[in-house]
Write an enzyme that holds these catalytic residues in place. Structure first.
Site, PDB file in Angstrom:
ATOM      1  N   ASN A  39      14.806  20.496 -14.274  1.00 19.03           N
ATOM      2  CA  ASN A  39      13.508  19.907 -13.914  1.00 19.03           C
ATOM      3  C   ASN A  39      13.427  19.794 -12.398  1.00 19.03           C
ATOM      4  O   ASN A  39      14.421  19.521 -11.733  1.00 19.03           O
ATOM      5  CB  ASN A  39      13.373  18.512 -14.546  1.00 19.03           C
ATOM      6  CG  ASN A  39      11.962  17.967 -14.428  1.00 19.03           C
ATOM      7  OD1 ASN A  39      11.026  18.566 -14.947  1.00 19.03           O
ATOM      8  ND2 ASN A  39      11.800  16.857 -13.734  1.00 19.03           N
ATOM      9  N   GLU A 170     -11.146   7.896 -17.239  1.00 17.03           N
ATOM     10  CA  GLU A 170     -10.088   6.882 -17.084  1.00 17.03           C
ATOM     11  C   GLU A 170      -9.893   6.534 -15.603  1.00 17.03           C
ATOM     12  O   GLU A 170      -9.637   5.381 -15.256  1.00 17.03           O
ATOM     13  CB  GLU A 170      -8.775   7.389 -17.690  1.00 17.03           C
ATOM     14  CG  GLU A 170      -8.844   7.480 -19.213  1.00 17.03           C
ATOM     15  CD  GLU A 170      -7.480   7.482 -19.884  1.00 17.03           C
ATOM     16  OE1 GLU A 170      -6.592   8.214 -19.416  1.00 17.03           O
ATOM     17  OE2 GLU A 170      -7.308   6.756 -20.878  1.00 17.03           O
ATOM     18  N   GLN A 320       0.454  13.040 -26.777  1.00 18.44           N
ATOM     19  CA  GLN A 320       0.765  12.860 -28.200  1.00 18.44           C
ATOM     20  C   GLN A 320       1.266  14.167 -28.823  1.00 18.44           C
ATOM     21  O   GLN A 320       2.327  14.210 -29.461  1.00 18.44           O
ATOM     22  CB  GLN A 320      -0.499  12.380 -28.930  1.00 18.44           C
ATOM     23  CG  GLN A 320      -0.279  12.176 -30.396  1.00 18.44           C
ATOM     24  CD  GLN A 320      -1.557  11.823 -31.173  1.00 18.44           C
ATOM     25  OE1 GLN A 320      -1.480  11.527 -32.339  1.00 18.44           O
ATOM     26  NE2 GLN A 320      -2.711  11.861 -30.549  1.00 18.44           N
TER      27      GLN A 320
HETATM   28  P1  NAD Z   1     -10.902  18.305 -19.363  1.00 21.12           P
HETATM   29  O1  NAD Z   1     -10.898  19.777 -19.307  1.00 21.12           O
HETATM   30  O2  NAD Z   1     -10.778  17.625 -20.647  1.00 21.12           O
HETATM   31  O3  NAD Z   1     -12.254  17.752 -18.687  1.00 21.12           O
HETATM   32  C1  NAD Z   1     -12.778  18.315 -17.533  1.00 21.12           C
HETATM   33  C2  NAD Z   1     -14.261  17.955 -17.398  1.00 21.12           C
HETATM   34  O4  NAD Z   1     -14.728  18.533 -16.191  1.00 21.12           O
HETATM   35  C3  NAD Z   1     -15.111  18.513 -18.517  1.00 21.12           C
HETATM   36  O5  NAD Z   1     -15.993  17.518 -18.959  1.00 21.12           O
HETATM   37  C4  NAD Z   1     -15.860  19.676 -17.847  1.00 21.12           C
HETATM   38  O6  NAD Z   1     -17.144  19.892 -18.383  1.00 21.12           O
HETATM   39  C5  NAD Z   1     -15.950  19.208 -16.413  1.00 21.12           C
HETATM   40  N1  NAD Z   1     -16.077  20.319 -15.457  1.00 21.12           N
HETATM   41  C6  NAD Z   1     -15.397  21.488 -15.465  1.00 21.12           C
HETATM   42  N2  NAD Z   1     -15.807  22.278 -14.442  1.00 21.12           N
HETATM   43  C7  NAD Z   1     -16.744  21.568 -13.759  1.00 21.12           C
HETATM   44  C8  NAD Z   1     -17.528  21.842 -12.620  1.00 21.12           C
HETATM   45  N3  NAD Z   1     -17.421  22.980 -11.938  1.00 21.12           N
HETATM   46  N4  NAD Z   1     -18.387  20.900 -12.204  1.00 21.12           N
HETATM   47  C9  NAD Z   1     -18.476  19.718 -12.851  1.00 21.12           C
HETATM   48  N5  NAD Z   1     -17.781  19.414 -13.942  1.00 21.12           N
HETATM   49  C10 NAD Z   1     -16.908  20.328 -14.401  1.00 21.12           C
HETATM   50  O7  NAD Z   1      -9.754  17.877 -18.320  1.00 21.12           O
HETATM   51  P2  NAD Z   1      -8.941  16.492 -18.237  1.00 21.12           P
HETATM   52  O8  NAD Z   1      -9.829  15.325 -18.320  1.00 21.12           O
HETATM   53  O9  NAD Z   1      -8.073  16.629 -17.046  1.00 21.12           O
HETATM   54  O10 NAD Z   1      -8.041  16.503 -19.521  1.00 21.12           O
HETATM   55  C11 NAD Z   1      -7.095  17.552 -19.731  1.00 21.12           C
HETATM   56  C12 NAD Z   1      -6.454  17.374 -21.083  1.00 21.12           C
HETATM   57  O11 NAD Z   1      -5.646  16.188 -21.101  1.00 21.12           O
HETATM   58  C13 NAD Z   1      -7.465  17.213 -22.189  1.00 21.12           C
HETATM   59  O12 NAD Z   1      -7.009  17.863 -23.321  1.00 21.12           O
HETATM   60  C14 NAD Z   1      -7.518  15.726 -22.418  1.00 21.12           C
HETATM   61  O13 NAD Z   1      -7.887  15.391 -23.748  1.00 21.12           O
HETATM   62  C15 NAD Z   1      -6.094  15.312 -22.097  1.00 21.12           C
HETATM   63  N6  NAD Z   1      -6.042  13.926 -21.605  1.00 21.12           N
HETATM   64  C16 NAD Z   1      -5.897  12.958 -22.547  1.00 21.12           C
HETATM   65  C17 NAD Z   1      -5.859  11.635 -22.144  1.00 21.12           C
HETATM   66  C18 NAD Z   1      -5.681  10.575 -23.193  1.00 21.12           C
HETATM   67  O14 NAD Z   1      -5.414  10.902 -24.355  1.00 21.12           O
HETATM   68  N7  NAD Z   1      -5.861   9.296 -22.855  1.00 21.12           N
HETATM   69  C19 NAD Z   1      -5.990  11.293 -20.790  1.00 21.12           C
HETATM   70  C20 NAD Z   1      -6.157  12.326 -19.853  1.00 21.12           C
HETATM   71  C21 NAD Z   1      -6.198  13.648 -20.282  1.00 21.12           C
END
Ligand code: NAD
Length: 403
Positions: A39, A170, A320
């Site tokens: 790592n 978040e 998860q």
């Molecule tokens: P995501 O891909 O889920 O969300 C990105 C968001 O940005 C989307 O709503 C998308 O429409 C928007 N977006 C993309 N391009 C854009 C642009 N050019 N202009 C404006 N908006 C744009 O990414 P994430 O939130 O980083 O999450 C990544 C993964 O990690 C997901 O699968 C998520 O479910 C997971 N995650 C889970 C948790 C949790 O379970 N609590 C927390 C954080 C992330």
């Protein structure tokens, strides 16, 4: 039980890799296998807590723990090094700390920021992908708010968050807690602060029912967040984001600019496997790479399909599922060493919780909708459980969020 002694090499100590090692070392004895974990850092970080560090509601040290606290040094050799190449056919891995060979390889190299090639994004916006980037994002916000008294420049009080996915929401939940405190610290009126979240899609958080999404939006709007939905960001520059509204480009100005709109699997995946999309490889049901039944690909570098056929979709990458992939891989390796058949992975979805700061949130847990303090409590349970499952009760006690 007697096993043939094999060299097992694990790349990455995120949720998937570390869970896998934590389980495997319990299943195997020293004579059974020679396990090496590689790592980049000597510590594991809770990537699902990074938004807290990036908002200043958690010190980065509180979201990390030494890998040595989890591994059994009698059975596992830990090498802090960066992986630079994987040679599948020679069964070797190159790192900044020398080369390693293997009989069984577990690739769990995790995620990076994805900017989708948006002009200027990598240079002008912060991402939240590791403790260092999270600390940088927070420092920027604090420095700009501190600077406002001298500059009187509204851009110092303007924060742009790109993307209203899980991370974006978040993060905003933490910002509406920490920014008022920063304003108080530096004698600035919080009402002058603009926190704007820009989202390309017409709707946010599609995994939640509309009433929960509305709850989250109202929570954040009541605390000063403005949402611009249906508004793609097309560029980033030193003044902020360039967005497209009704086919016209518009400049949104801010000195604090954070990109939370996308992640991808490690770039090393593209160099190693064919057919990789956004750093993720579609894996076989037993979590191996097609054609290589001694190479497991798990965590954010894996696209694990939710079925077969053209309607099948990859499960979203979450902590998860990553931990379940780690557990399943340990089990499959044990079966292989015993000369038995590997089993296909079945995802057990326990639900999901999206925090809104430390005391609120929304969630779908075991099919039930939750919101408010219940969701915040559930989030603390989920976060503590992740530490417990990998590191046991003592680590959960010192690093978890329940005590
Ligand atoms: P995501 O891909 O889920 O969300 C990105 C968001 O940005 C989307 O709503 C998308 O429409 C928007 N977006 C993309 N391009 C854009 C642009 N050019 N202009 C404006 N908006 C744009 O990414 P994430 O939130 O980083 O999450 C990544 C993964 O990690 C997901 O699968 C998520 O479910 C997971 N995650 C889970 C948790 C949790 O379970 N609590 C927390 C954080 C992330």
């Amino acid at each position: 039980m007697s096993f043939e002694r094999k060299k097992i090499l694990v790349l990455g100590a995120g949720y998937a890799g570390l869970q896998m090692v934590s389980d495997l070392q319990k299943k195997l004895s020293f004579q059974d296998a020679d396990i090496t974990l590689i790592n980049k850092n000597e510590y594991h970080y809770e990537s699902t807590w990074l938004h807290e560090t990036a908002a200043g509601t958690m010190e980065w040290q509180d979201g990390v723990y030494p890998i040595n606290k989890v591994i059994d040094a009698q059975k596992v050799v830990f090498v802090p090094a960066e992986v630079t190449a994987i040679n599948k056919d020679e069964q070797t891995v190159e790192t900044t700390h020398g080369n390693f060979d293997y009989d069984i390889l577990v690739v769990a190299l995790g995620f990076e920021s994805e900017t989708f090639g948006i002009d200027g994004m990598a240079d002008h916006a912060h991402s939240i992908v590791n403790p260092q980037t999270a600390v940088k994002a927070y420092r920027e916000i604090e420095e700009n708010i501190a600077n406002y008294k001298r500059s009187n420049d509204q851009k110092d009080l303007s924060i742009l968050v790109g993307g209203a996915g899980f991370t974006g929401i978040e993060y905003l939940g933490e910002l509406v807690e920490s920014v008022p405190e920063l304003c108080e610290k530096y004698g600035v009126d919080y009402n002058k602060v603009n926190i704007t979240c820009v989202e390309a899609a017409p709707k946010m958080l599609p995994m939640f029912p509309e009433n929960l999404v509305q709850y989250a939006m109202k929570f954040l709007e009541d605390r000063g967040v403005k949402f611009m939905v249906n508004t793609p960001i097309v560029a980033a520059n030193e003044d902020g984001f360039v967005v497209e509204v009704n086919d016209e480009k518009q400049q949104l100005e801010a000195n604090s600019v954070i990109w939370t709109a996308g992640v991808r699997g490690s770039k090393l995946m593209d160099e190693t496997f064919e057919g990789v999309k956004r750093g993720r490889l579609v894996v076989e049901p037993d979590l191996t790479a097609k054609g290589y039944d001694n190479i497991y690909v798990i965590g954010d570098v894996a696209a694990v399909m939710n079925g077969e056929g053209e309607n099948a979709r990859p499960y979203p990458t979450t902590a998860q599922i990553a931990m379940q992939l780690g557990e399943h891989t340990a089990k499959n390796i044990e079966l292989t060493l015993k000369g038995e058949k590997k089993e296909p992975f079945v995802f057990s979805d326990k639900g999901t919780v999206c925090s809104l700061g430390s005391n609120d949130g929304i969630g779908l847990v075991l099919g039930r909708e939750i919101k408010g303090k219940k969701a915040a409590f559930m989030k603390r349970v989920v976060d503590t459980r992740a530490v417990f499952k990998i590191g046991g009760p003592l680590l959960a006690y010192s690093k978890g969020k329940m005590f």
